[in-house]
Write a protein that holds these residues in place. Structure first.
Motif, PDB file in Angstrom:
ATOM      1  N   GLU A   1       0.816  -1.332  -0.012  1.00 49.11           N
ATOM      2  CA  GLU A   1      -0.183   0.119   0.028  1.00 49.11           C
ATOM      3  C   GLU A   1       0.862   1.143  -0.012  1.00 49.11           C
ATOM      4  O   GLU A   1       1.980   1.303   0.347  1.00 49.11           O
ATOM      5  N   MET A   2       0.240   2.349  -0.488  1.00 47.77           N
ATOM      6  CA  MET A   2       0.746   3.532  -0.336  1.00 47.77           C
ATOM      7  C   MET A   2      -0.365   4.736   0.113  1.00 47.77           C
ATOM      8  O   MET A   2      -1.338   4.624  -0.145  1.00 47.77           O
ATOM      9  N   THR A   3       0.317   5.543   1.140  1.00 40.84           N
ATOM     10  CA  THR A   3      -0.517   6.708   1.629  1.00 40.84           C
ATOM     11  C   THR A   3      -0.100   7.921   0.965  1.00 40.84           C
ATOM     12  O   THR A   3       1.098   8.364   1.033  1.00 40.84           O
ATOM     13  N   VAL A   4      -0.955   8.621   0.434  1.00 38.35           N
ATOM     14  CA  VAL A   4      -0.790  10.013  -0.315  1.00 38.35           C
ATOM     15  C   VAL A   4      -0.741  10.969   0.967  1.00 38.35           C
ATOM     16  O   VAL A   4      -1.810  11.422   1.262  1.00 38.35           O
ATOM     17  N   LYS A   5       0.338  11.241   1.389  1.00 38.87           N
ATOM     18  CA  LYS A   5       0.439  12.441   2.588  1.00 38.87           C
ATOM     19  C   LYS A   5       0.008  13.689   1.843  1.00 38.87           C
ATOM     20  O   LYS A   5      -0.505  14.525   2.593  1.00 38.87           O
ATOM     21  N   ASN A   6       0.502  13.978   0.602  1.00 41.73           N
ATOM     22  CA  ASN A   6       0.200  15.240  -0.224  1.00 41.73           C
ATOM     23  C   ASN A   6       0.244  14.766  -1.428  1.00 41.73           C
ATOM     24  O   ASN A   6       1.051  14.378  -2.012  1.00 41.73           O
ATOM     25  N   ALA A   7      -0.965  15.356  -2.196  1.00 42.98           N
ATOM     26  CA  ALA A   7      -1.072  15.080  -3.606  1.00 42.98           C
ATOM     27  C   ALA A   7      -0.443  16.078  -4.223  1.00 42.98           C
ATOM     28  O   ALA A   7      -0.247  16.116  -5.714  1.00 42.98           O
ATOM     29  N   GLY A   8       0.176  17.346  -3.680  1.00 36.47           N
ATOM     30  CA  GLY A   8       1.127  18.175  -4.530  1.00 36.47           C
ATOM     31  C   GLY A   8       0.158  19.152  -5.395  1.00 36.47           C
ATOM     32  O   GLY A   8      -0.851  19.229  -5.450  1.00 36.47           O
ATOM     33  N   GLN A   9       0.871  19.584  -6.477  1.00 32.54           N
ATOM     34  CA  GLN A   9       0.208  20.510  -7.618  1.00 32.54           C
ATOM     35  C   GLN A   9      -0.762  19.720  -8.451  1.00 32.54           C
ATOM     36  O   GLN A   9      -1.841  20.361  -8.643  1.00 32.54           O
ATOM     37  N   LYS A  10      -0.245  18.463  -8.890  1.00 32.64           N
ATOM     38  CA  LYS A  10      -1.093  18.096  -9.890  1.00 32.64           C
ATOM     39  C   LYS A  10      -1.434  16.542  -9.498  1.00 32.64           C
ATOM     40  O   LYS A  10      -2.421  16.005 -10.281  1.00 32.64           O
ATOM     41  N   GLY A  11      -1.144  16.086  -8.252  1.00 35.43           N
ATOM     42  CA  GLY A  11      -1.760  14.686  -7.935  1.00 35.43           C
ATOM     43  C   GLY A  11      -1.260  13.638  -8.919  1.00 35.43           C
ATOM     44  O   GLY A  11      -1.950  12.821  -9.037  1.00 35.43           O
ATOM     45  N   GLN A  12      -0.169  13.947  -9.732  1.00 36.58           N
ATOM     46  CA  GLN A  12       0.299  12.618 -10.603  1.00 36.58           C
ATOM     47  C   GLN A  12       1.060  11.637  -9.738  1.00 36.58           C
ATOM     48  O   GLN A  12       2.282  11.218 -10.220  1.00 36.58           O
ATOM     49  N   VAL A  13       0.511  11.085  -8.688  1.00 42.59           N
ATOM     50  CA  VAL A  13       0.977   9.888  -7.995  1.00 42.59           C
ATOM     51  C   VAL A  13       0.686   8.692  -8.492  1.00 42.59           C
ATOM     52  O   VAL A  13      -0.458   8.607  -8.946  1.00 42.59           O
ATOM     53  N   THR A  14       1.541   7.763  -8.727  1.00 43.50           N
ATOM     54  CA  THR A  14       1.195   6.324  -9.194  1.00 43.50           C
ATOM     55  C   THR A  14       1.895   5.194  -8.370  1.00 43.50           C
ATOM     56  O   THR A  14       2.779   5.486  -7.745  1.00 43.50           O
ATOM     57  N   ILE A  15       0.970   4.080  -8.459  1.00 39.90           N
ATOM     58  CA  ILE A  15       1.293   2.859  -7.846  1.00 39.90           C
ATOM     59  C   ILE A  15       1.207   1.708  -8.650  1.00 39.90           C
ATOM     60  O   ILE A  15       0.228   1.762  -9.666  1.00 39.90           O
ATOM     61  N   GLY A  16       2.139   0.807  -8.669  1.00 40.90           N
ATOM     62  CA  GLY A  16       2.036  -0.291  -9.552  1.00 40.90           C
ATOM     63  C   GLY A  16       3.389  -1.214  -9.339  1.00 40.90           C
ATOM     64  O   GLY A  16       3.902  -1.308  -8.301  1.00 40.90           O
ATOM     65  N   PHE A  17       3.602  -1.773 -10.408  1.00 41.10           N
ATOM     66  CA  PHE A  17       4.732  -2.852 -10.543  1.00 41.10           C
ATOM     67  C   PHE A  17       5.575  -2.710 -11.963  1.00 41.10           C
ATOM     68  O   PHE A  17       5.015  -2.279 -12.967  1.00 41.10           O
ATOM     69  N   THR A  18       6.938  -2.731 -11.763  1.00 46.02           N
ATOM     70  CA  THR A  18       7.721  -2.566 -12.951  1.00 46.02           C
ATOM     71  C   THR A  18       9.012  -3.914 -12.695  1.00 46.02           C
ATOM     72  O   THR A  18       9.069  -4.147 -11.704  1.00 46.02           O
ATOM     73  N   MET A  19       9.602  -4.012 -13.805  1.00 45.00           N
ATOM     74  CA  MET A  19      10.609  -4.873 -13.736  1.00 45.00           C
ATOM     75  C   MET A  19      11.969  -4.331 -13.449  1.00 45.00           C
ATOM     76  O   MET A  19      12.094  -3.092 -13.404  1.00 45.00           O
ATOM     77  N   GLN A  20      12.945  -4.994 -12.864  1.00 46.73           N
ATOM     78  CA  GLN A  20      14.084  -4.476 -12.706  1.00 46.73           C
ATOM     79  C   GLN A  20      14.834  -3.367 -13.153  1.00 46.73           C
ATOM     80  O   GLN A  20      15.258  -2.220 -12.597  1.00 46.73           O
ATOM     81  N   HIS A  21      14.983  -3.364 -14.550  1.00 46.81           N
ATOM     82  CA  HIS A  21      15.576  -2.594 -15.316  1.00 46.81           C
ATOM     83  C   HIS A  21      14.703  -1.519 -16.037  1.00 46.81           C
ATOM     84  O   HIS A  21      14.781  -1.134 -17.192  1.00 46.81           O
ATOM     85  N   PHE A  22      13.463  -1.321 -15.570  1.00 44.46           N
ATOM     86  CA  PHE A  22      12.348  -0.336 -15.940  1.00 44.46           C
ATOM     87  C   PHE A  22      13.177   1.134 -16.178  1.00 44.46           C
ATOM     88  O   PHE A  22      14.049   1.210 -15.265  1.00 44.46           O
ATOM     89  N   LYS A  23      12.717   1.884 -16.995  1.00 48.08           N
ATOM     90  CA  LYS A  23      13.392   3.166 -17.299  1.00 48.08           C
ATOM     91  C   LYS A  23      12.672   3.906 -15.911  1.00 48.08           C
ATOM     92  O   LYS A  23      11.580   4.447 -15.751  1.00 48.08           O
ATOM     93  N   MET A  24      13.551   4.596 -15.124  1.00 43.72           N
ATOM     94  CA  MET A  24      13.417   5.072 -13.687  1.00 43.72           C
ATOM     95  C   MET A  24      12.804   6.435 -13.922  1.00 43.72           C
ATOM     96  O   MET A  24      12.489   7.244 -13.008  1.00 43.72           O
ATOM     97  N   ARG A  25      12.653   6.959 -14.945  1.00 47.30           N
ATOM     98  CA  ARG A  25      12.305   8.449 -15.278  1.00 47.30           C
ATOM     99  C   ARG A  25      10.903   8.394 -16.115  1.00 47.30           C
ATOM    100  O   ARG A  25      10.593   9.585 -16.626  1.00 47.30           O
ATOM    101  N   ARG A  26      10.287   7.192 -16.042  1.00 43.42           N
ATOM    102  CA  ARG A  26       8.960   7.179 -16.717  1.00 43.42           C
ATOM    103  C   ARG A  26       8.075   6.615 -15.637  1.00 43.42           C
ATOM    104  O   ARG A  26       8.161   5.914 -14.856  1.00 43.42           O
ATOM    105  N   GLN A  27       6.836   6.970 -15.651  1.00 41.38           N
ATOM    106  CA  GLN A  27       5.660   6.664 -15.049  1.00 41.38           C
ATOM    107  C   GLN A  27       5.371   5.214 -15.085  1.00 41.38           C
ATOM    108  O   GLN A  27       5.521   4.552 -16.138  1.00 41.38           O
ATOM    109  N   PRO A  28       5.067   4.265 -13.893  1.00 40.72           N
ATOM    110  CA  PRO A  28       4.973   3.045 -13.963  1.00 40.72           C
ATOM    111  C   PRO A  28       3.535   3.002 -14.941  1.00 40.72           C
ATOM    112  O   PRO A  28       2.602   3.452 -14.854  1.00 40.72           O
TER     113      PRO A  28
END
Length: 460
Positions: A94-121
């Motif tokens: 689980e993930m608790t959103v403490k603050n949605a910030g300016q745009k609320g572009q928060v994401t939760i999910g799953f990725t493989m080990q060598h995922f491009k770490m500057r892209r949204q899941p």
């Protein structure tokens, strides 16, 4: 000196007997391997991350995006320290959103080990993500699809993998939002992402109770599986005949009589067993097999040997046969068991030495003779040889050897196992095949776990 020689006629393969010779250390190792827990994600891996977040809590469970993103690649992505475990029905975090910030572009999910770490899941192949700003689900496609509600400050969002159904599932504030097919192969890492100023999230990887009732979810999934299983019909009285075939196979004549007597008012006569898919082939030499088993279980090895020579000389005509080896070894063990070490040494010199000619007996011989090295053999690492299961192993081998002399025996393998054991082997194999078809993911069937669970439920 060992000579690479084998018996002329060796119908019994020791390694295939259900009661195969195993030391307590060997059993312990097997159980430890089956019981061994997979590594569980415990914190966020701040080393293998995009680094586009300003603050990471000291416990590595929280991140804060404190910059102003300039373009779509300024995503603060961070994975857990290890992939989600797979030898289970489901994994969840689980993930608790403490603050949605300016745009609320928060994401939760799953990725493989060598995922491009500057892209949204979910924006890249081999990833899946539930996005807070639009409630869309992305799973390796450039365009998301409508999935669930948006989420913002103070919302608790969860992501999981159901290995039984091969699906991802997502939750919001303790409610299941939906599922999507899991088409990604290989290890998957729990992943969260932040993408606008002041977005702050905290993850729960299982250190504290989840807001969503994951245990209830797993129980419900198990019930679904059980319901599907229970819809399959079984032949009438199948359990009765399986138990009966087991007693017949191993020559438990007295127990069989009691079993038949207790069930004669409920089930039809013995002759009807063939109508239920079982042959009475195991009735062959039932009385004699019962006598041999009782003699061996009572430690009366000499009498058992004599009976075999009288009734089934072909089983012991080769003095290097596995049956001769087992009986001689057990006679040696019986001397040790009653503290007659000198008799054991004398017997070993006259009856055991010849088996050193057979290379395949080497390990067993080493253990047997090794008993002499201990002042208190029963308390040693070889003490298992003095226990009842060792006699049972020898009795089962003799039983199989006698069954193999049946001229009506069409399948030589039939003398090795009862129907019950064949069914358990089939069940385990089917479970392994099913798991293999799911890339090795999901619960594996371990018989000792099932038996332990049944025992606990009865005691409870």
């Amino acid at each position: 000196m060992l000579i690479d020689q084998e018996p002329m006629n060796n119908p019994i393969d020791l390694s295939r007997l259900a009661s195969r010779w195993r030391s307590s250390d060997e059993w312990k190792k097997m159980v430890e391997e089956m019981d061994s827990a997979e590594p569980m994600p415990s914190h966020l891996n701040t080393i293998n991350s995009s680094g586009l977040f300003h603050i990471v809590s000291t416990d590595k469970m929280s991140v804060l995006y404190n910059e102003t993103p300039q373009h779509g690649h300024d995503v603060g992505v961070v994975q857990a320290d290890c992939p989600a475990p797979t030898r289970r029905l489901a994994y969840y975090f689980e993930m608790t959103v403490k603050n949605a910030g300016q745009k609320g572009q928060v994401t939760i999910g799953f990725t493989m080990q060598h995922f491009k770490m500057r892209r949204q899941p979910g924006w890249e192949a081999n990833s899946c993500g539930y996005h807070g700003d639009d409630g869309y689900l992305y799973h390796g496609q450039g365009k998301g699809e409508s999935f669930g509600p948006t989420f913002t400050t103070n919302d608790i969002v969860g992501a999981g993998i159901n290995y039984a159904t091969h699906e991802f599932f997502f939750t919001k504030n303790a409610k299941l939002i939906g599922t999507v097919a899991k088409v990604i192969k290989g290890p998957l890492y729990p992943t969260i992402a932040v993408h606008s100023k002041n977005e702050e999230v905290t993850v729960n990887l299982g250190r504290t109770p989840f807001y969503f009732d994951i245990e209830g979810y797993i129980m419900e999934e198990r019930l679904k599986q059980q319901t599907v299983i229970e819809k399959h019909s079984l032949q009438p009285n199948i359990s009765h005949w399986i138990v009966r075939s087991y007693l017949l196979h191993y020559g438990y004549q007295d127990t069989l009589k009691s079993f038949d007597l207790a069930s004669e008012s409920t089930y039809s006569s013995v002759s009807s067993s063939t109508e239920n898919g079982f042959s009475d082939q195991d009735i062959y030499a039932l009385n004699r097999r019962n006598i041999l088993r009782q003699l061996i279980m009572n430690g009366n090895i000499d009498s058992a040997f004599q009976k075999l020579q009288e009734w089934y000389p072909q089983v012991v005509q080769d003095e290097l046969s596995v049956i001769c080896f087992l009986l001689c070894s057990q006679r040696f063990i019986e001397y040790i068991k009653i503290g007659q070490s000198e008799d054991a040494v004398s017997y070993g010199s006259s009856a055991i030495t010849k088996f050193y000619k057979v290379k395949s007996y080497a390990d067993l011989l080493e253990d047997i003779v090794g008993l002499l090295a201990y002042k208190v053999p029963a308390a040693s690492s070889l003490g298992y040889l003095l226990d009842v299961p060792q006699r049972e192993f020898v009795a089962d081998a003799v039983n199989a050897a006698v069954l193999s002399t049946n001229p009506a025996l069409k399948d030589p393998n039939r003398c090795m196992y009862s129907c019950l054991e064949k069914l358990l082997k089939q069940l385990t194999l089917c479970s392994l095949e099913r798991r293999a078809a799911m890339e090795g993911q999901g619960e594996a069937f371990y018989l000792h776990f099932e038996l332990q669970s049944a025992g606990k439920s009865k005691r409870g």
